[in-house]
Design a protein around this motif. Structure first.
Motif, PDB file in Angstrom:
ATOM      1  N   GLY A 239      45.263  58.132  48.334  1.00 23.99           N
ATOM      2  CA  GLY A 239      46.634  57.661  48.485  1.00 23.99           C
ATOM      3  C   GLY A 239      47.062  56.677  47.422  1.00 23.99           C
ATOM      4  N   THR A 240      46.256  55.668  47.178  1.00 23.99           N
ATOM      5  CA  THR A 240      46.528  54.703  46.110  1.00 23.99           C
ATOM      6  C   THR A 240      45.205  54.285  45.486  1.00 23.99           C
ATOM      7  N   LEU A 241      45.237  54.168  44.194  1.00 26.65           N
ATOM      8  CA  LEU A 241      44.064  53.739  43.434  1.00 26.65           C
ATOM      9  C   LEU A 241      44.567  52.894  42.274  1.00 26.65           C
ATOM     10  N   GLY A 242      44.002  51.716  42.113  1.00 28.05           N
ATOM     11  CA  GLY A 242      44.472  50.856  41.035  1.00 28.05           C
ATOM     12  C   GLY A 242      43.401  49.934  40.516  1.00 28.05           C
ATOM     13  N   THR A 243      43.556  49.539  39.262  1.00 33.25           N
ATOM     14  CA  THR A 243      42.716  48.499  38.661  1.00 33.25           C
ATOM     15  C   THR A 243      43.633  47.449  38.064  1.00 33.25           C
ATOM     16  N   VAL A 244      43.280  46.189  38.250  1.00 33.28           N
ATOM     17  CA  VAL A 244      44.113  45.120  37.705  1.00 33.28           C
ATOM     18  C   VAL A 244      44.068  45.173  36.178  1.00 33.28           C
ATOM     19  N   ARG A 245      45.080  44.606  35.553  1.00 34.11           N
ATOM     20  CA  ARG A 245      45.205  44.713  34.100  1.00 34.11           C
ATOM     21  C   ARG A 245      44.032  44.087  33.356  1.00 34.11           C
ATOM     22  N   ALA A 246      43.430  43.052  33.941  1.00 35.21           N
ATOM     23  CA  ALA A 246      42.322  42.374  33.263  1.00 35.21           C
ATOM     24  C   ALA A 246      41.012  43.143  33.356  1.00 35.21           C
ATOM     25  N   ALA A 247      40.981  44.230  34.151  1.00 33.87           N
ATOM     26  CA  ALA A 247      39.731  44.977  34.338  1.00 33.87           C
ATOM     27  C   ALA A 247      39.863  46.432  33.892  1.00 33.87           C
ATOM     28  N   ARG A 248      40.807  46.696  33.009  1.00 32.88           N
ATOM     29  CA  ARG A 248      40.965  48.065  32.526  1.00 32.88           C
ATOM     30  C   ARG A 248      40.095  48.315  31.310  1.00 32.88           C
ATOM     31  N   GLY A 249      39.762  49.585  31.104  1.00 37.40           N
ATOM     32  CA  GLY A 249      38.960  49.952  29.949  1.00 37.40           C
ATOM     33  C   GLY A 249      37.467  49.831  30.164  1.00 37.40           C
ATOM     34  N   ILE A 250      37.029  49.541  31.397  1.00 37.46           N
ATOM     35  CA  ILE A 250      35.591  49.409  31.665  1.00 37.46           C
ATOM     36  C   ILE A 250      35.075  50.562  32.532  1.00 37.46           C
ATOM     37  N   GLY A 251      35.943  51.533  32.808  1.00 35.79           N
ATOM     38  CA  GLY A 251      35.523  52.692  33.602  1.00 35.79           C
ATOM     39  C   GLY A 251      35.611  52.501  35.096  1.00 35.79           C
TER      40      GLY A 251
END
Length: 308
Positions: A239-251
């Motif tokens: 339904g919803t999946l998210g990563t905060v902006r400070a934790a992107r690019g780490i898979g």
């Protein structure tokens, strides 16, 4: 277009639940509202914290149920805007009932305060939606894609260094972490609306909500991502999946997705799906690389409300 002389529009009441459920489940309507076709579907549909129940309307022709409409009213800036939802049973279409419901909902909304914009959406193909929205002054705005992954093996998640995960425990502290992660993750997304903690508290009380279908990822004691799975009558959905902006690019997003797919396959035999903005290229690339393909499209139209 001549509106039936015996058309009646009236506010929804709890006593109308069975009537509304029958309309939602009817052929020609259920294809648009399949998520709400189960035994708790009406509670799920009208349980959204942004859906005012006093704005729900039912249409009757000669006393026979003919359609319904309601609004999901969202805060600005610059002012409130609303998603309008509804349907008319096929045998009553092209008789002005859809417009009458639309105008009734719009009138109610404007009576409660300023409304900056209205949005309508429909699963395609829907031969009537394009003409209906154009006649009301709406213009095409966006495409959303329903994606499905064939059932089968999915890699076990391997969490990035320093990331720990835990299933939602219902505590107020964890609900706050989930809310914070959602708001940071979606702050730059199309038509983002901030979620207050009060809405998260209401969400976990809705029929069919599964706390064990929510996973929160943390790093250094702070929430950095989440995945929420949902089980519907016709499909399971990330339904919803998210990563905060400070934790992107780490898979992290990929691992949360794998967890979500695995949970859905364990808990249901239904298809594994998700809905994504057709212009979110990075999300589309991730989902395709994990075996998802587009199975349905949803068209969105937007317009400024008129005084009716």
């Amino acid at each position: 277009m001549l509106v039936p002389s015996d058309l009646t529009l009236r506010p929804y009441t709890p006593a109308d639940r069975g009537t509304l459920a029958a309309v939602v489940a009817a052929p020609g309507v259920v294809e648009q509202y399949d998520k709400f076709s189960g035994p708790d579907g009406i509670e799920h549909m009208l349980g959204d914290p942004f859906t005012p129940l006093d704005g729900v309307r039912l249409a009757f022709v000669g006393g026979e149920p003919a359609g319904f409409a309601y609004a999901i009213v969202l805060p600005g800036p610059p002012a409130r805007w609303a998603v309008l939802r509804g349907a008319v049973l096929p045998r009553f279409r092209r008789r002005g009932i859809g417009r009458a419901l639309h105008d009734a909902i719009t009138t109610h909304l404007l009576a409660t305060g300023p409304v900056h914009e209205l949005v309508i959406s429909a699963w395609q193909p829907d031969t009537g939606a394009e003409g209906f929205t154009a006649a009301l002054g709406y213009t095409g705005e966006r495409w959303m894609w329903l994606m499905e992954r064939p059932r089968g093996p999915v890699p076990e998640p391997v969490w990035p260094a320093g990331v720990t995960v835990r299933v939602l425990d219902g505590s107020d502290a964890m609900l706050q972490d989930w809310t914070d992660a959602y708001n940071d993750s979606f702050a730059e997304h199309y038509r983002y609306v901030a979620a207050p903690i009060e809405h998260t508290r209401e969400l976990v009380k809705q029929p069919g909500f599964r706390a064990d279908g929510v996973l929160l990822a943390c790093r250094d004691g702070k929430p950095v991502g989440f995945c929420r799975d949902e089980l519907h009558e016709t499909r399971g959905e990330v339904g919803t999946l998210g990563t905060v902006r400070a934790a992107r690019g780490i898979g992290l997003g990929r691992q949360l997705l794998r967890w979500g797919v695995g949970w859905l396959q364990r808990e249901s035999s239904q298809p594994v799906t998700l809905l994504v903005d057709g212009e979110n290229g990075s999300a589309l690339a991730l989902y395709r690389s994990e075996g998802f393909g587009v199975t349905r499209t949803r068209r969105t139209w937007a317009g400024r409300p008129a005084v009716v």
